[in-house]
Motif scaffolding. Sequence first.
Motif, PDB file in Angstrom:
ATOM      1  N   GLY A   1       0.838  -1.192   0.000  1.00 23.00           N
ATOM      2  CA  GLY A   1       0.000   0.000   0.000  1.00 23.00           C
ATOM      3  C   GLY A   1       0.874   1.244   0.000  1.00 23.00           C
ATOM      4  N   SER A   2       0.582   2.153   0.929  1.00 21.62           N
ATOM      5  CA  SER A   2       1.364   3.396   0.959  1.00 21.62           C
ATOM      6  C   SER A   2       2.601   3.248   1.833  1.00 21.62           C
ATOM      7  N   THR A   3       2.781   2.074   2.412  1.00 22.06           N
ATOM      8  CA  THR A   3       3.963   1.865   3.256  1.00 22.06           C
ATOM      9  C   THR A   3       4.873   0.806   2.625  1.00 22.06           C
ATOM     10  N   VAL A   4       6.084   0.743   3.162  1.00 20.30           N
ATOM     11  CA  VAL A   4       7.014  -0.289   2.738  1.00 20.30           C
ATOM     12  C   VAL A   4       7.337  -1.139   3.962  1.00 20.30           C
ATOM     13  N   ARG A   5       7.123  -2.463   3.773  1.00 22.28           N
ATOM     14  CA  ARG A   5       7.394  -3.369   4.908  1.00 22.28           C
ATOM     15  C   ARG A   5       8.858  -3.782   4.862  1.00 22.28           C
ATOM     16  N   CYS A   6       9.581  -3.498   5.957  1.00 22.59           N
ATOM     17  CA  CYS A   6      11.017  -3.754   5.991  1.00 22.59           C
ATOM     18  C   CYS A   6      11.298  -4.866   6.996  1.00 22.59           C
ATOM     19  N   ASP A   7      11.870  -5.963   6.507  1.00 21.13           N
ATOM     20  CA  ASP A   7      12.275  -7.045   7.409  1.00 21.13           C
ATOM     21  C   ASP A   7      13.703  -6.790   7.865  1.00 21.13           C
ATOM     22  N   LEU A   8      13.874  -6.790   9.182  1.00 20.48           N
ATOM     23  CA  LEU A   8      15.181  -6.446   9.758  1.00 20.48           C
ATOM     24  C   LEU A   8      15.768  -7.661  10.448  1.00 20.48           C
ATOM     25  N   ASP A   9      17.090  -7.802  10.305  1.00 21.16           N
ATOM     26  CA  ASP A   9      17.769  -8.864  11.032  1.00 21.16           C
ATOM     27  C   ASP A   9      18.773  -8.226  11.971  1.00 21.16           C
TER      28      ASP A   9
END
Lengths: 268, 348, 260
Positions: B301-309
């Motif tokens: 959508g209007s956001t970006v999902r960021c997977d963090l390690d």
Amino acid sequence: MRLRALPALAVAGLLALTACGGGSSDTASTSSAASSSGGGELTGTLTVFAAASLTDVFTELGDQLMAENPDLQVTFNFAGSSALATQITQGAPADVFASANREQMTVVTDASLDGSDPTVFTENVLEIAVPPGNPGGITGLADFGDADRTIAICAPDVPCGAAAEQVFTAAGITAQPDTLEEDVRAALTKVELGEVDAALVYASDVQGAGDGVEGIEFPEAEDAVNEYPICTLTGSQNPAAAQAFVDLVESDAGQQALTDAGFRSPSS
Amino acid sequence: MTLRAHVVVRRGTLLVDVDLAVAPGEVLAVLGPNGAGKSTVLRVLAGLLVPDGGRVTIGDDLWDSPEQHVPAHERPLGMVFQDHLLFPHLSTTDNVAFGLRTRGVAKAQARRTADEWLQRVGLEGFGDRRPTQLSGGQAQRAALARALVGEPRLLLLDEPLSALDARTRLTVRAELRRHLAAFAGCTVLVSHDPVDAMALADRVVVVEDGRVVQEGTPAEVARTPRTDYVARLVGLSLLPGTATGTVVELDGGGRVATGEDATGPVFVAVRPGTVSLYLARPDGSPRNVWPATLVAATPHGSTVRCDLDGEVPLTADVTATAFAELGLLPGAPVWASVKASEVAVYPR
Amino acid sequence: MPLPLLVPALLGTAFLVLPLLGLLVRAPWSNLWPQLTQPAVGQALRLSLLSATLATLVSLVLGVPIAWVLARSTIRGRSVLRALVTVPLVLPPVVGGVALFLVLGRQGILGRWLYETFDYTIPFTTTAVVIAETFVAMPFLVISVEGALRAADARFEDAAATLGADRWTTFRRVTLPLVAPGVAAGAVLCWARALGEFGATITFAGNFPGTTQTMPLAVYLALQSNPEGAIVLSLVLLFVSLATLLLLRDRWLGRSAVPS
């Protein structure tokens, strides 16, 4: 020159072979003499088209000819005479034609494909075949007019059926068959399986079936004697071998082999 | 008329061993990933699969026990399948009437009742059509009518919405919710979609690897997930640890400050929207700030999902604008920060 | 159309059709009518159509359940069963005829009992023709229907069960209608095979005009004495079977087609 000499050699060889079986030592030496002087002269391939009823006898005679002539390969095409005649007139590569009747030989001679004059080399007469023990109690040809019995005869379209018709007409019997078989072998099978009480087949077939069937001779059979003509063919690639095979069939040894198989020598 | 089921089925290496109870009028959602055994449970309840052990009863009737198996066609139930499975050789009316006919209702009466049900699910006038002439949503409505027409004691829904496109799904879900509310029997819904489960169910059972891992109302499950699978479904980062006061020592290392007191083994749940990302360690002294590496970034959508390690693995939702300003690429080092008051903590 | 498909397709068609054209070319058109109107022709044709149709019906009644067992049941030894019921496909039909004798003949395992108890023999009757044709043709039906059953979505049967249908009701009202095109195709194949059956029939049923002489037998025997007549008979058989197949095909296509 060679053409004329060959039959004699072949016969000699055949005599020797049969003699060997008898264990006579002096004819055996004749044989070896004949073999060393003339055996092996026929080469190439010989293709014999022969009526199916001749399968056993001709295979045996072919083996003898090959034994005498190690460089000769004899192959057979056994089938119904009419099928063979059709194949020959359609150009099938055959050297010798042995028919189970004159009609199909006529097909070949009418097409002028006969390389030598056809000669009758053996005869076959009809015989009643019944299962072992004769469960139907068949005594003679008259039983074929009994609708309660299960009877097989050949279809009138095939030679054994035509012969059967002749026999019945001569005897004044209206046959009551349950099935009109497409060939004599099929009729014989039904006797062997015990599914019919009797079938009208050739004496040679009864002989060939061994213990599987019993044969009953009957006088009316003389009204439909089946004559087997043989000839070489114009299209032959190996006329020498073809003539040698014809001569072998007509030799004493060949005639003996045919008699052993239930055929009989030509009456004339 | 409560449904009580203890289902034991061995399927290859997977041992399914699930306990369920559904009260009349209640809708139970069985939620779980593919291959968890939830469809197996449903097939056992339907009588299509003989369990290897356990016991299924509804009211006083015994359906399955080691000694007894009541076959599907003798169970008063209705079932809706993922891709409707309307019989293609029958008209829509005859499809709906099928269950009445097999149970001995006369043809005319069965067709009349079937047409009434078609009207109830909004398919008036569609009775003469073949299933192939119906849209996906219409077919699934017809399938629902077919399952409910015999007034079953148990309604089984196997991924009833997953074959539908997003828009149709929304309307059919709303209608399904209405029909389920009016249904007096027990309902078991199998889904891998948390939204279906949350929207339709009174209670949720989460099945993973053949076992029930969590059970509760949709709200409870959404707020306090107990496995990574549930946490991912409801969009939370789940961090197990041990609490002392307002500090949790995570099992995987690192520590998290929380707004509430807790003691002993706990779960910490972090909503991705509450996580902020920085290129440098933020100024001031926020209590929760961790170095991390960006593993993946997917627009959402209007956001970006960021997977963090990192020491504390997290998921962060940042606005597309913010993401662009940060100029991040996968593999880039970042700093993540969360307010202690935004962190949920609950006992394990 | 891609050439690697088109060329073999054309060659294959020519290969299959040219022999038929040969029959047409060699047909004795001038005296076709007298040949056709021989009473024996009509008799053989009627017997052929009757026995092939009866054999197809028997095959449907017995073969569809076999196909169901092969495709749906979980009994052990299904692959052995499948191999056994398809044996007639590889068995030379004449051998099949002899085998039928050994079971149903006057001296056969069952036939002897029939003969001794009821004085009834099967060979050389029209019943024997139907039995021989069924023996040879039924495997075609079984294989077609089993294929159709395997291709059909078995979950429809689950759906029927949840709607209160026992397995027999499910079979009648759901499975069978679903695989109807496959059953029809199998029946057509079976009928065509039965119509052309020769070896097992002439062996087990014999050959007698009016009782057991079907068209293929008549053709074969005519070939011995009257090749022209054989060609005429072949054409009749060809024409009747083609007409029947085309007619049935249209009807089935018309019924199974779904207007969109």
